[in-house]
Write a protein that holds these residues in place. Structure first.
Motif, PDB file in Angstrom:
ATOM      1  N   TRP A  48      -5.038   4.006   0.858  1.00  0.00           N
ATOM      2  CA  TRP A  48      -5.349   3.136  -0.392  1.00  0.00           C
ATOM      3  C   TRP A  48      -5.554   1.831   0.267  1.00  0.00           C
ATOM      4  CZ3 TRP A  48      -2.645  -1.112  -1.645  1.00  0.00           C
ATOM      5  CH2 TRP A  48      -1.397  -1.157  -1.350  1.00  0.00           C
ATOM      6  N   TRP A  49      -6.474   0.916  -0.342  1.00  0.00           N
ATOM      7  CA  TRP A  49      -6.576  -0.186   0.175  1.00  0.00           C
ATOM      8  C   TRP A  49      -7.284  -1.120  -1.046  1.00  0.00           C
ATOM      9  CZ3 TRP A  49     -11.536  -2.277   0.746  1.00  0.00           C
ATOM     10  CH2 TRP A  49     -12.379  -0.963   0.573  1.00  0.00           C
ATOM     11  N   GLY A  50      -7.426  -2.399  -0.959  1.00  0.00           N
ATOM     12  CA  GLY A  50      -8.261  -3.284  -1.993  1.00  0.00           C
ATOM     13  C   GLY A  50      -8.280  -4.481  -1.551  1.00  0.00           C
ATOM     14  N   PHE A  51      -8.930  -5.408  -2.231  1.00  0.00           N
ATOM     15  CA  PHE A  51      -8.765  -6.740  -1.856  1.00  0.00           C
ATOM     16  C   PHE A  51      -8.976  -7.756  -3.192  1.00  0.00           C
ATOM     17  CE2 PHE A  51     -13.077  -5.182  -1.893  1.00  0.00           C
ATOM     18  CZ  PHE A  51     -13.863  -6.209  -2.565  1.00  0.00           C
ATOM     19  N   VAL A  52      -8.619  -8.924  -3.232  1.00  0.00           N
ATOM     20  CA  VAL A  52      -8.815  -9.655  -4.157  1.00  0.00           C
ATOM     21  C   VAL A  52      -9.784 -10.946  -3.807  1.00  0.00           C
ATOM     22  CG1 VAL A  52      -7.721 -11.277  -5.769  1.00  0.00           C
ATOM     23  CG2 VAL A  52      -6.826  -9.086  -5.218  1.00  0.00           C
ATOM     24  N   GLN A  53     -10.475 -11.566  -4.681  1.00  0.00           N
ATOM     25  CA  GLN A  53     -11.709 -12.294  -4.401  1.00  0.00           C
ATOM     26  C   GLN A  53     -11.744 -13.204  -5.685  1.00  0.00           C
ATOM     27  OE1 GLN A  53     -15.282 -10.790  -3.777  1.00  0.00           O
ATOM     28  NE2 GLN A  53     -15.144 -10.436  -1.588  1.00  0.00           N
ATOM     29  N   ALA A  81     -11.670  -7.873  -7.936  1.00  0.00           N
ATOM     30  CA  ALA A  81     -10.362  -7.249  -7.503  1.00  0.00           C
ATOM     31  C   ALA A  81     -10.308  -5.867  -7.578  1.00  0.00           C
ATOM     32  CB  ALA A  81      -9.232  -7.742  -8.688  1.00  0.00           C
ATOM     33  N   ARG A  82     -10.338  -5.103  -6.260  1.00  0.00           N
ATOM     34  CA  ARG A  82     -10.645  -3.772  -5.924  1.00  0.00           C
ATOM     35  C   ARG A  82      -9.334  -3.164  -5.596  1.00  0.00           C
ATOM     36  NH1 ARG A  82     -16.261  -3.415  -4.968  1.00  0.00           N
ATOM     37  NH2 ARG A  82     -17.322  -4.731  -6.415  1.00  0.00           N
ATOM     38  N   LEU A  83      -9.292  -2.094  -5.924  1.00  0.00           N
ATOM     39  CA  LEU A  83      -8.551  -1.001  -5.775  1.00  0.00           C
ATOM     40  C   LEU A  83      -8.955   0.341  -5.381  1.00  0.00           C
ATOM     41  CD1 LEU A  83      -5.350  -0.704  -4.786  1.00  0.00           C
ATOM     42  CD2 LEU A  83      -5.025   0.186  -7.187  1.00  0.00           C
ATOM     43  N   ARG A  84      -8.835   0.813  -4.279  1.00  0.00           N
ATOM     44  CA  ARG A  84      -9.349   2.097  -3.824  1.00  0.00           C
ATOM     45  C   ARG A  84      -8.642   3.005  -3.030  1.00  0.00           C
ATOM     46  NH1 ARG A  84     -14.822   2.242  -0.071  1.00  0.00           N
ATOM     47  NH2 ARG A  84     -14.617   4.511   0.891  1.00  0.00           N
ATOM     48  N   ILE A  85      -8.932   4.412  -3.488  1.00  0.00           N
ATOM     49  CA  ILE A  85      -7.913   5.617  -3.062  1.00  0.00           C
ATOM     50  C   ILE A  85      -8.902   6.452  -2.291  1.00  0.00           C
ATOM     51  CG2 ILE A  85      -6.222   7.320  -3.480  1.00  0.00           C
ATOM     52  CD1 ILE A  85      -5.482   5.670  -5.816  1.00  0.00           C
ATOM     53  N   ASP A  86      -8.665   6.701  -0.953  1.00  0.00           N
ATOM     54  CA  ASP A  86      -9.372   7.880  -0.344  1.00  0.00           C
ATOM     55  C   ASP A  86      -8.622   9.033   0.054  1.00  0.00           C
ATOM     56  OD1 ASP A  86     -12.210   6.698   0.168  1.00  0.00           O
ATOM     57  OD2 ASP A  86     -10.874   5.130   0.683  1.00  0.00           O
ATOM     58  N   HIS A  87      -8.930  10.274  -0.276  1.00  0.00           N
ATOM     59  CA  HIS A  87      -8.343  11.346   0.300  1.00  0.00           C
ATOM     60  C   HIS A  87      -9.414  12.139   1.018  1.00  0.00           C
ATOM     61  CE1 HIS A  87      -4.557  14.232  -0.232  1.00  0.00           C
ATOM     62  NE2 HIS A  87      -5.021  14.322   0.913  1.00  0.00           N
ATOM     63  N   GLY A  88      -9.207  12.553   2.305  1.00  0.00           N
ATOM     64  CA  GLY A  88     -10.174  13.561   3.151  1.00  0.00           C
ATOM     65  C   GLY A  88      -9.370  14.617   3.600  1.00  0.00           C
TER      66      GLY A  88
END
Length: 545
Positions: free
Chosen positions: A166-171, A201-208
């Motif tokens: 998971w990762w994200g960022f804030v602008q 303001a993004r929050l992302r989850i990836d599962h591979g």
């Protein structure tokens, strides 16, 4: 003989108590399983990356058979290389992440798939390892571009890693516009544009996994009101071929809310984009980067491709409207990325869009009477009454819309940093959906659009960058207007010049951009179109999670 009911009732309780005591004693006496043999009752944590593809620690030296990536300096002699277990001296400077050698076997696949493995700095900034999740790196970074310019990578060349991340960022930003007024527009909308805002303001989850992947990304913003909604929601099936998870899969089938494959700007990560927003023409044709549909994409050697079938309805107020048209839009791009020499990479692609637009028509109206008080006496007089004829309903109709695009770019590593030059051109018909919305049914003729954009970015060591972008957009190349009884070609084009200056750190970036806008939206004293004063200054602070 008389039986004792209390003895019969107490016997089961005694048996249960005895059984519990025996179970406790046997559990304490049971030996622990050997170190190499897991206990069946212990929950196992599966590593995100198999041992065969695990990236060695950044402090470990590469195997003798590994060759440095194209952006790395020549390897040092073997006698000067410390052993893998040896840590560098405390007084030695930290190695440059962008020039760290790649793992063994990764170089041959990196040079052919167009998406090199992530530099060692990506592991250090990965949020997953800090919270106990299976360690995996964030989506692709290119080894020939430092995190200050490219951290996530293009959506056209994007590895799908195994495991959970998971990762994200804030602008957050402040903007000042020359059009700002301390007034309200008809309807109550404020005309002030000088304000602080949360841009993203993004929050992302990836599962591979080996043959499947899922992505969920949420977005929050305060532009035009508080908006929270999905930015990306993808379910994917994939075929990796003989490549590991640091290389873009050869074939991926994705369904859900996914990015549109058109041009280079849409494929660019919003976290890594140096400029505040996409160019004015790209934003007019594609108000949002994502749409709902199905997409087939992948990469092989230096080629990458993506074709999608989508609804064609852009994101509006953090929600996607229902598609009023049964026919779907088809959009795609075919691109290539090739290293010319160890420090120069050239890339480009061609894009297309073919779809169906919708003109909503008009409801039927009844005949009515209006009163215009010419003499302002407050009394309705016969000559102040006017009749308005009713009109029949106009049915909704569809129309064709299309676009063709070409994008080119080059990145070169110099002693100062990475230099990047890019350009994009697109021609379209009836595709403006944000600035001057195209409706050929209402206007009676097809509307042509032209989009041009040229940008240059120069990295200044690891702590700064400068950039400049010139963007041109003509929303209607075939419009005329009448002034003083004479027809003139009406110029509705826009020029936007955007110088940019930024300070970059490992997890943050402070960028200032001033947009000089030249258009023909205002009128002078003679009624002749002239430039409107609508330049804008934007200051943005971005921090990665």
């Amino acid at each position: 003989m008389t039986s004792n009911p209390y003895a019969l009732r107490g016997a089961p309780g005694c048996l249960v108590a005895a059984a519990l005591v025996l179970a406790t004693v046997s559990a304490r006496a049971q030996p622990a399983p050997p170190p190499g043999e897991p206990d069946d009752d212990v929950e196992l944590t599966v590593p995100a990356t198999p041992a065969s593809t695990a990236t060695p620690p950044s402090s470990a030296a590469p195997p003798p058979s590994a060759a440095p990536p194209s952006s790395a300096p020549p390897p040092t002699p073997a006698s000067a290389t410390p052993p893998a277990s040896a840590a560098p001296p405390a007084s030695a400077p930290a190695p440059d992440p962008s020039s760290a050698p790649a793992p063994a076997g990764a170089l041959a696949t990196t040079s052919t798939a167009g998406a090199p493995a992530t530099p060692s700095t990506a592991d250090a900034r990965s949020p997953a390892g800090r919270v106990g999740l299976p360690t995996t790196t964030a989506p692709a970074a290119r080894s020939d571009a430092p995190p200050s310019l490219v951290a996530e990578g293009s959506n056209y060349v994007r590895p799908i890693r195994r495991g959970l991340a998971w990762w994200g960022f804030v602008q957050a930003q402040y903007q000042r516009n020359d059009l700002s007024e301390d007034q309200l527009a008809p309807g109550g909308e404020p005309l002030n544009q000088d304000e602080f805002s949360l841009r993203r303001a993004r929050l992302r989850i990836d599962h591979g996994w080996e043959n499947a992947a899922a992505t969920l990304e949420m977005d929050a913003s305060t532009l035009g009101g508080v908006r929270i909604g999905p930015r990306r929601a993808e379910a994917s099936l994939l075929y990796r071929g003989a490549e590991d998870d640091t290389i873009t899969p050869r074939l991926v089938l994705t369904a859900g809310i996914t990015d549109l494959p058109f041009g280079a700007e849409i494929g660019e990560s919003q976290r890594d984009r140096v400029f505040m927003e996409r160019s004015i023409g790209s934003t007019a044709l594609f108000p949002s980067e994502a749409d709902i549909g199905v997409k087939l994409w992948g990469a092989y050697r230096f080629l990458n491709y993506a074709v999608a079938v989508v609804n064609g309805q852009p994101l509006f107020d953090a929600a996607f409207p229902r598609d009023p048209v049964a026919a779907k839009d088809i959009v795609g791009r075919v691109g290539a990325r090739a290293p010319v020499d160890p420090s120069l990479v050239v890339e480009g692609g061609v894009s297309f869009w073919n779809g169906t637009g919708f003109s909503p028509g008009r409801d039927a109206t009844k005949a009515s009477v209006t009163w215009i008080d010419d003499n302002n006496n407050g009394f309705a007089e016969p000559h102040e009454l006017q009749g308005v004829t009713g009109s029949a309903a106009v049915p909704s109709q569809t129309f064709r819309r299309w676009a063709l695009g070409l994008d080119l770019g080059a990145s070169k590593r110099t002693a100062l940093g990475v230099s990047r030059l890019s350009g994009e051109v697109a021609v379209a018909s009836n595709l403006d959906r944000a600035l001057l919305v195209s409706d050929p049914i209402l206007s009676g003729a097809d509307v042509r659009q032209l989009v041009l954009s040229v940008a240059a970015v120069q990295q200044i060591t690891d702590y700064g960058l400068v950039g400049f972008r010139a963007a041109y957009y003509d929303p209607n190349s075939d419009v005329f207007e009448q002034r003083a009884g004479v027809f003139h070609i009406k110029d509705e084009s826009f020029w936007v010049l955007s110088p940019t200056l930024g300070l970059t750190l490992s997890h943050g970036r402070l960028v200032a951009q001033y947009d000089v806008v030249a258009d023909q939206l205002a009128r002078d004293d003679r009624g002749v179109p002239t430039n409107a004063k609508n330049n804008q200054l934007t200051l943005r602070l971005q921090v990665d999670l």
